[in-house]
Design a protein around this motif. Sequence first.
Motif, PDB file in Angstrom:
ATOM      1  N   SER A  17       0.814  -1.191  -0.017  1.00  0.00           N
ATOM      2  CA  SER A  17       0.092   0.080  -0.114  1.00  0.00           C
ATOM      3  C   SER A  17       0.736   1.236   0.255  1.00  0.00           C
ATOM      4  CB  SER A  17      -0.784   0.150   1.125  1.00  0.00           C
ATOM      5  OG  SER A  17      -0.147  -0.040   2.453  1.00  0.00           O
ATOM      6  N   GLU A  18       2.112   1.258   0.404  1.00  0.00           N
ATOM      7  CA  GLU A  18       3.076   2.464   0.347  1.00  0.00           C
ATOM      8  C   GLU A  18       4.101   2.139  -0.217  1.00  0.00           C
ATOM      9  OE1 GLU A  18       1.958   4.912   1.881  1.00  0.00           O
ATOM     10  OE2 GLU A  18       0.201   4.175   3.333  1.00  0.00           O
ATOM     11  N   SER A  19       5.032   3.304  -0.598  1.00  0.00           N
ATOM     12  CA  SER A  19       5.974   3.253  -1.364  1.00  0.00           C
ATOM     13  C   SER A  19       7.158   4.236  -1.023  1.00  0.00           C
ATOM     14  CB  SER A  19       5.676   3.968  -3.092  1.00  0.00           C
ATOM     15  OG  SER A  19       4.900   5.074  -2.961  1.00  0.00           O
ATOM     16  N   LEU A  20       6.938   4.560   0.310  1.00  0.00           N
ATOM     17  CA  LEU A  20       8.017   5.670   0.838  1.00  0.00           C
ATOM     18  C   LEU A  20       8.746   5.104   2.042  1.00  0.00           C
ATOM     19  CD1 LEU A  20       7.680   9.631   1.116  1.00  0.00           C
ATOM     20  CD2 LEU A  20       8.634   8.191   3.143  1.00  0.00           C
ATOM     21  N   ALA A  21      10.048   5.271   1.993  1.00  0.00           N
ATOM     22  CA  ALA A  21      10.846   4.914   3.503  1.00  0.00           C
ATOM     23  C   ALA A  21      11.506   5.934   3.780  1.00  0.00           C
ATOM     24  CB  ALA A  21      11.640   3.922   3.071  1.00  0.00           C
ATOM     25  N   LEU A  22      11.939   6.112   5.086  1.00  0.00           N
ATOM     26  CA  LEU A  22      13.008   6.954   5.913  1.00  0.00           C
ATOM     27  C   LEU A  22      14.022   6.096   6.008  1.00  0.00           C
ATOM     28  CD1 LEU A  22       9.909   7.960   7.364  1.00  0.00           C
ATOM     29  CD2 LEU A  22      11.492   9.879   7.083  1.00  0.00           C
ATOM     30  N   MET A  23      15.224   6.791   5.886  1.00  0.00           N
ATOM     31  CA  MET A  23      16.477   6.038   6.258  1.00  0.00           C
ATOM     32  C   MET A  23      17.369   7.054   6.964  1.00  0.00           C
ATOM     33  SD  MET A  23      19.421   4.244   3.740  1.00  0.00           S
ATOM     34  CE  MET A  23      18.766   3.194   3.198  1.00  0.00           C
ATOM     35  N   PRO A  24      17.506   6.691   8.271  1.00  0.00           N
ATOM     36  CA  PRO A  24      18.356   7.670   9.106  1.00  0.00           C
ATOM     37  C   PRO A  24      19.963   7.344   8.883  1.00  0.00           C
ATOM     38  CG  PRO A  24      17.497   5.996  10.612  1.00  0.00           C
ATOM     39  CD  PRO A  24      16.949   5.727   9.139  1.00  0.00           C
ATOM     40  N   LEU A  25      20.790   8.376   8.667  1.00  0.00           N
ATOM     41  CA  LEU A  25      22.231   8.367   8.584  1.00  0.00           C
ATOM     42  C   LEU A  25      23.095   9.242   9.344  1.00  0.00           C
ATOM     43  CD1 LEU A  25      20.811   8.345   5.417  1.00  0.00           C
ATOM     44  CD2 LEU A  25      23.031   7.064   5.045  1.00  0.00           C
ATOM     45  N   GLY A  26      23.913   8.850  10.308  1.00  0.00           N
ATOM     46  CA  GLY A  26      24.769   9.987  10.965  1.00  0.00           C
ATOM     47  C   GLY A  26      26.238   9.426  10.970  1.00  0.00           C
ATOM     48  N   SER A  27      26.817   9.555  11.869  1.00  0.00           N
ATOM     49  CA  SER A  27      28.141   9.084  12.452  1.00  0.00           C
ATOM     50  C   SER A  27      28.301   8.644  13.488  1.00  0.00           C
ATOM     51  CB  SER A  27      29.041  10.460  11.736  1.00  0.00           C
ATOM     52  OG  SER A  27      28.875  11.098  12.900  1.00  0.00           O
ATOM     53  N   THR A  28      29.711   8.068  13.724  1.00  0.00           N
ATOM     54  CA  THR A  28      30.362   7.700  14.979  1.00  0.00           C
ATOM     55  C   THR A  28      31.732   8.539  15.226  1.00  0.00           C
ATOM     56  OG1 THR A  28      29.160   5.772  15.119  1.00  0.00           O
ATOM     57  CG2 THR A  28      30.986   5.786  16.619  1.00  0.00           C
ATOM     58  N   GLU A  29      31.618   9.728  15.547  1.00  0.00           N
ATOM     59  CA  GLU A  29      32.775  10.611  15.609  1.00  0.00           C
ATOM     60  C   GLU A  29      32.702  11.490  16.857  1.00  0.00           C
ATOM     61  OE1 GLU A  29      31.948  12.745  12.064  1.00  0.00           O
ATOM     62  OE2 GLU A  29      31.080  14.214  12.915  1.00  0.00           O
ATOM     63  N   GLN A  30      34.061  11.980  17.047  1.00  0.00           N
ATOM     64  CA  GLN A  30      34.123  13.164  18.341  1.00  0.00           C
ATOM     65  C   GLN A  30      33.083  14.042  18.115  1.00  0.00           C
ATOM     66  OE1 GLN A  30      35.267  16.250  18.612  1.00  0.00           O
ATOM     67  NE2 GLN A  30      35.880  16.764  16.210  1.00  0.00           N
ATOM     68  N   HIS A  31      32.613  14.439  19.207  1.00  0.00           N
ATOM     69  CA  HIS A  31      31.798  15.889  19.166  1.00  0.00           C
ATOM     70  C   HIS A  31      32.294  16.659  20.565  1.00  0.00           C
ATOM     71  CE1 HIS A  31      29.014  14.273  16.176  1.00  0.00           C
ATOM     72  NE2 HIS A  31      28.670  15.334  15.994  1.00  0.00           N
ATOM     73  N   ILE A 105      13.621   9.175   1.794  1.00  0.00           N
ATOM     74  CA  ILE A 105      14.274  10.263   2.410  1.00  0.00           C
ATOM     75  C   ILE A 105      15.484   9.717   3.206  1.00  0.00           C
ATOM     76  CG2 ILE A 105      13.856  12.288   3.878  1.00  0.00           C
ATOM     77  CD1 ILE A 105      10.865  12.149   3.456  1.00  0.00           C
ATOM     78  N   PHE A 106      16.631  10.150   2.999  1.00  0.00           N
ATOM     79  CA  PHE A 106      17.894  10.090   3.672  1.00  0.00           C
ATOM     80  C   PHE A 106      17.787  11.163   4.972  1.00  0.00           C
ATOM     81  CE2 PHE A 106      20.006   8.546  -0.554  1.00  0.00           C
ATOM     82  CZ  PHE A 106      19.762   7.331   0.030  1.00  0.00           C
ATOM     83  N   VAL A 107      17.528  10.697   6.020  1.00  0.00           N
ATOM     84  CA  VAL A 107      17.275  11.555   7.134  1.00  0.00           C
ATOM     85  C   VAL A 107      18.754  11.708   7.828  1.00  0.00           C
ATOM     86  CG1 VAL A 107      16.348  11.956   9.441  1.00  0.00           C
ATOM     87  CG2 VAL A 107      14.994  10.818   7.766  1.00  0.00           C
ATOM     88  N   ASN A 108      19.699  12.595   7.405  1.00  0.00           N
ATOM     89  CA  ASN A 108      20.887  12.781   7.722  1.00  0.00           C
ATOM     90  C   ASN A 108      21.109  13.968   8.772  1.00  0.00           C
ATOM     91  OD1 ASN A 108      23.716  12.617   7.318  1.00  0.00           O
ATOM     92  ND2 ASN A 108      23.539  14.403   6.008  1.00  0.00           N
ATOM     93  N   ALA A 109      22.174  13.527   9.805  1.00  0.00           N
ATOM     94  CA  ALA A 109      22.449  14.557  10.610  1.00  0.00           C
ATOM     95  C   ALA A 109      24.230  14.705  10.657  1.00  0.00           C
ATOM     96  CB  ALA A 109      22.067  13.852  12.020  1.00  0.00           C
ATOM     97  N   HIS A 110      24.712  14.448   9.716  1.00  0.00           N
ATOM     98  CA  HIS A 110      26.138  14.624   9.438  1.00  0.00           C
ATOM     99  C   HIS A 110      26.596  15.163   8.320  1.00  0.00           C
ATOM    100  CE1 HIS A 110      30.557  14.051   9.731  1.00  0.00           C
ATOM    101  NE2 HIS A 110      30.466  12.899   8.836  1.00  0.00           N
TER     102      HIS A 110
END
Length: 256
Positions: A17-31, A105-110
């Motif tokens: 019934s649906e055709s959309l997905a969200l993919m979260p992407l980040g990093s593992t790095e110093q903050h 949608i690439f849900v990005n935080a880096h």
Amino acid sequence: MYLADEAWPDLESYFESESLALMPLGSTEQHGPHLPEATDHIIAESFARRAAEETGYLCTPTVNVGVSPHHRQFHGTMWADAPAFRDYVESVTRNLAYHGIDRVIFVNAHGGNVEHLREVGRRLRDDGTLYAIEWMWDESITDLIAETFETPGPHGGPKETSLIQHLAGELVHEERLEEARDGGCREFDETTGRVNGARTFYDAIDNTENGVLGDQTDASAEAGEKLFDAALSNLTGLCEWLDDQPAEGLFPKPHV
């Protein structure tokens, strides 16, 4: 709906019934000395999973390691080489197309992932596989960030500190906020690290001894909640907009 929590028979109706997905992407790095190395992937997953809850769309597992070689001098930073990152994300995204997803949608935080996610999106769009678009939380609320902080800083500053105070406050070293500010680069603008128009730096440590920028003492969980809610509203709006688009309008136009 979070894909990894579901048994496979229970996902069938979604893909029908649906055709959309969200993919979260980040990093593992110093903050910096005050924030966890998980900062970016905590933020990305929080946005993606909340947006999925509010809209009913599918959220995939998070890509936790990104393109972060510019933070490598600091203990514990992990990174993928850019070509390997692009190929991995493209491969995983093609999995979704196999199941019937045609928009992601690439849900990005880096920030280090941005150009590479755009390249992956172009590859997938150009060969007709699916339409993928990169969304970066802070780029969706630039005016609000400017209103909230005098020196927000692009990395480990009060905007990211505030979000982690809101989302995972137990991971923030509150007693190190002044240390973060005083040992980093408090003021960062378009002239920092540039000579006669040339960008002279390659790594974070070239500009900041402890890895962060901005004034972390300006952060608060209350500000983080405000930023999160505003950016989340933009993300859910983007989901609805993308779902409404006719498929033929998302792919490359024919040669003139």
